[in-house]
Enzyme design. Structure first.
Site, PDB file in Angstrom:
ATOM      1  CB  SER A  56      18.104   0.244  42.399  1.00 61.09           C
ATOM      2  OG  SER A  56      18.651   1.018  41.377  1.00 61.09           O
TER       3      SER A  56
ATOM      4  CG  ASP B  27      15.689  -0.512  39.489  1.00 60.59           C
ATOM      5  OD1 ASP B  27      16.784  -0.054  39.121  1.00 60.59           O
ATOM      6  OD2 ASP B  27      14.885   0.133  40.196  1.00 60.59           O
TER       7      ASP B  27
ATOM      8  CD  GLU C 169      18.969  11.521  40.867  1.00 55.30           C
ATOM      9  OE1 GLU C 169      19.178  12.041  41.958  1.00 55.30           O
ATOM     10  OE2 GLU C 169      18.695  10.317  40.731  1.00 55.30           O
TER      11      GLU C 169
ATOM     12  CG  ASN D 259      22.118   8.670  39.127  1.00 59.02           C
ATOM     13  OD1 ASN D 259      21.191   8.772  38.326  1.00 59.02           O
ATOM     14  ND2 ASN D 259      21.927   8.754  40.436  1.00 59.02           N
TER      15      ASN D 259
ATOM     16  CB  SER E   5      24.637   7.988  50.791  1.00 57.57           C
ATOM     17  OG  SER E   5      23.646   7.080  50.370  1.00 57.57           O
TER      18      SER E   5
HETATM   19  P1  NG1 Z   1      22.174   8.779  47.580  1.00 53.34           P
HETATM   20  O1  NG1 Z   1      22.661   7.470  48.075  1.00 53.34           O
HETATM   21  O2  NG1 Z   1      21.267   9.529  48.515  1.00 53.34           O
HETATM   22  O3  NG1 Z   1      23.291   9.605  47.037  1.00 53.34           O
HETATM   23  C1  NG1 Z   1      21.530   7.610  45.251  1.00 53.34           C
HETATM   24  C2  NG1 Z   1      21.811   8.467  44.054  1.00 53.34           C
HETATM   25  C3  NG1 Z   1      20.576   9.313  43.772  1.00 53.34           C
HETATM   26  C4  NG1 Z   1      19.323   8.451  43.606  1.00 53.34           C
HETATM   27  C5  NG1 Z   1      19.197   7.507  44.796  1.00 53.34           C
HETATM   28  C6  NG1 Z   1      18.056   6.528  44.669  1.00 53.34           C
HETATM   29  C7  NG1 Z   1      23.898   9.585  43.401  1.00 53.34           C
HETATM   30  C8  NG1 Z   1      24.961  10.540  43.783  1.00 53.34           C
HETATM   31  N1  NG1 Z   1      22.922   9.384  44.306  1.00 53.34           N
HETATM   32  O4  NG1 Z   1      21.217   8.469  46.331  1.00 53.34           O
HETATM   33  O5  NG1 Z   1      20.809  10.089  42.642  1.00 53.34           O
HETATM   34  O6  NG1 Z   1      19.351   7.770  42.388  1.00 53.34           O
HETATM   35  O7  NG1 Z   1      20.423   6.777  45.012  1.00 53.34           O
HETATM   36  O8  NG1 Z   1      18.368   5.356  44.018  1.00 53.34           O
HETATM   37  O9  NG1 Z   1      23.948   9.039  42.318  1.00 53.34           O
HETATM   38 ZN    ZN Z   2      17.547   1.802  39.678  1.00 55.62          ZN
END
Ligand code: NG1
Ligand code: ZN
Length: 536
Positions: A65, A280, A382, A384, A506
């Protein structure tokens, strides 16, 4: 493809020690690419078992990604295009963590445990993003699936959502044709039909043009293919960041976290409507240069996942009114799902202005998708930019398959086919957003002003040695471990007005994330900084 013989795409042996353990996280397995050949091999084998168990197609996506190009990853996709079943995440973790010596026994145990039904429909469908380690990992996947004699379909370089779509299409032939073309034409045709039955308002300020930052990833070639089926008079797309270093200074994640314009976007040029994909192409972020006295400022004004969700829910609700007026007894349940990262203004707007109580779930698409599936129309995003809309069987029967003269309901049916309901899809979401903006005749100014305004917010990544010591509760908004930290967070948050903050580990990187909101940009940055100190 053993641990001892794990060989990288450049042909070097990169042995993996027996005691190195891996776990299937929110994004599957994701590491430096040299670790992945044996992991992908074993995952494809697990996928083939799952395929045999269900007599279905199972997906394997090779991507990391928004991570740098030296990383790669693998995740498995269940028959309806959903994320892998949780029990199978555990199986995958066990198989990957077995030593070379333990593997045969682990495999035998697993093969005994699952019951294999008919097998003629079982296949493993594998796609990859544009990383140079991809083809070598595709070979590893092919070899893994061959162990159990399951048909292997290499669908080549695709966005993650295209792979999800293909898996569903293999299993439900009525859904779409399981090819690149099947995906492009299903989405493009619905977009064109929706365009035809949407009348742009007379005083429209809508501009049918978007400048797209492709993150130098798979979005560039594949979105070009999709757009070949849509006349440029309907939508004109200018491509940027197509073939330089993947995710470097660009892409949806960069734009979201830095709140800056990506590389090759200039603050002075007239670039009114811009959008960014991630590597991706499963995330979409709209943005434009932020109005500022400083002409050198690279600040971006974001139209993120929350803004997209609210725009879409506003549209769907409006189309649905026709149905509710004609059949007041049989309501379709409309829901919206967010995470703690959703901007506080968006949550308040949904609750107070739209009268819908948003569901807040832990980070990770799996949780959002699951919660949204409880509704007839479930919108999840989300912040993001990862999100989509899912539809129930009742919706399918009433809205898609019942012929109607009602334009709003016909629009809703077509809209539901522009959207990729299997998973968040940057291409499909972009087309959906454009359809809605045009329907309302909205410019970016309108989109910014007519819904809600973001409260200032900041997200900080704090590197830590061991993120596993951080444990949360309350949809990740309260830290229960290490003991005492939550109290410090609460004390800091209380110093500011309209503030909200949380810290969580994370699931995909060795960091903890600090998120903070407050009344002004300055206060938000200050609060963020002081919380960073709490973790360091
Ligand atoms: P983590 O690294 O657990 O915060 C991130 C994104 C998730 C999701 C995952 C999978 C943020 C805050 N977190 O997770 O929303 O997209 O990656 O790719 O954006
Ligand atoms: Zn992605």
């Amino acid at each position: 493809y053993s641990r001892a013989g794990n060989t990288t795409h450049s042909g070097n042996v990169h042995a993996i020690q027996d005691d190195e353990k891996f776990s299937y996280g929110t994004a599957g397995f994701r590491f430096k690419s040299e670790k992945l050949p044996f992991i992908v091999f074993r995952c494809a084998y697990v996928a083939s078992l799952r395929a045999r168990q269900l007599n279905s197609a199972i997906g394997v996506m090779i991507t990391a990604s928004h991570n740098p190009s030296c990383d790669n990853g693998v995740k498995l996709v269940d028959p309806s295009g959903d994320m892998l079943n949780e029990q199978w995440e555990i199986y995958a973790t066990e198989v990957v963590n077995a030593t070379d010596a333990e593997l045969p026994a682990a495999v035998r145990a697993l093969e005994k445990q699952i019951s294999v039904g008919k097998t003629q429909l079982s296949r493993v469908v594998c796609g990859m993003d544009t990383r140079c380690s991809g083809p070598c990992l595709m070979n590893a996947a092919r070899a893994g699936a061959a162990l159990f004699n399951v048909q292997f379909d290499d669908i080549g370089v695709v966005s993650t959502p295209m792979l999800h779509y293909a898996v569903k299409a293999f299993n439900e032939p009525k859904f779409a044709e399981p090819t690149h073309d099947g995906y492009y034409s299903a989405i493009a045709d619905s977009f064109k039909k929706l365009y035809e039955i949407t009348e742009e308002p007379k005083d429209s300020r809508y501009q049918p043009k978007v400048i797209v930052d492709c993150a130098n990833g798979v979005g560039a070639p594949r979105f070009r293919n999709l757009l070949e089926r849509i006349p440029s008079s309907l939508l004109e797309v200018e491509f940027r960041n197509e073939s330089e270093e993947l995710n470097q200074g660009c892409g949806a994640d960069f734009v979201k976290i830095s709140q800056k314009l990506p590389a090759n976007f200039s603050p002075t040029a007239a670039e009114p409507k811009c959008a960014s994909f991630d590597g991706d192409a499963d995330r979409l972020m709209y943005f434009r240069a932020k109005a500022s006295e400083n002409s050198e400022s690279n600040d971006a004004e974001l139209f993120d996942g929350d803004k997209i969700a609210v725009l879409i829910v506003t549209y769907i609700r409006e189309q649905l009114k026709d149905y509710e007026n004609s059949t007041p007894m049989e309501r379709l349940r409309l829901g919206i799902v967010q995470t703690a990262y959703a901007n506080g203004s968006s949550t308040r707007y949904i609750r107070e202005k739209l009268g819908i109580e948003p569901i807040i779930v832990p980070t990770g698409v799996k949780h959002l998708h699951e919660a949204a599936s409880e509704f007839d129309i479930g919108i999840y995003f989300e912040a993001n930019g990862h999100g989509t809309v899912v539809f129930s069987e009742i919706f399918d029967r009433i809205i898609r398959r019942t012929p109607t003269e009602s334009l709003p309901l016909r629009r809703l049916a077509l809209f539901s086919r522009v959207i990729n309901e299997t998973v968040g899809d940057a291409f499909a979401d972009l087309l959906a957003v454009e359809a809605v903006l045009r329907h309302y005749g909205w410019s970016m100014d309108d989109w910014a002003e007519k819904l809600y305004r973001d409260v200032p917010n900041v997200q900080i990544k704090v590197p830590v040695i061991d993120r596993s010591i951080f444990k949360t509760t309350n949809a990740e908004q309260t830290l229960v471990k290490p003991v005492g930290i939550q109290k410090m967070i609460d004390t800091d948050v209380a110093k500011y007005n309209n503030s909200r903050a949380f810290i969580r580990p994370s699931g995909t990187e060795n960091i903890v994330r600090v998120y903070a909101e407050a009344d002004t940009v300055e206060n938000t940055l200050q609060l963020g900084k002081s919380l960073e100190q709490v973790v360091l």
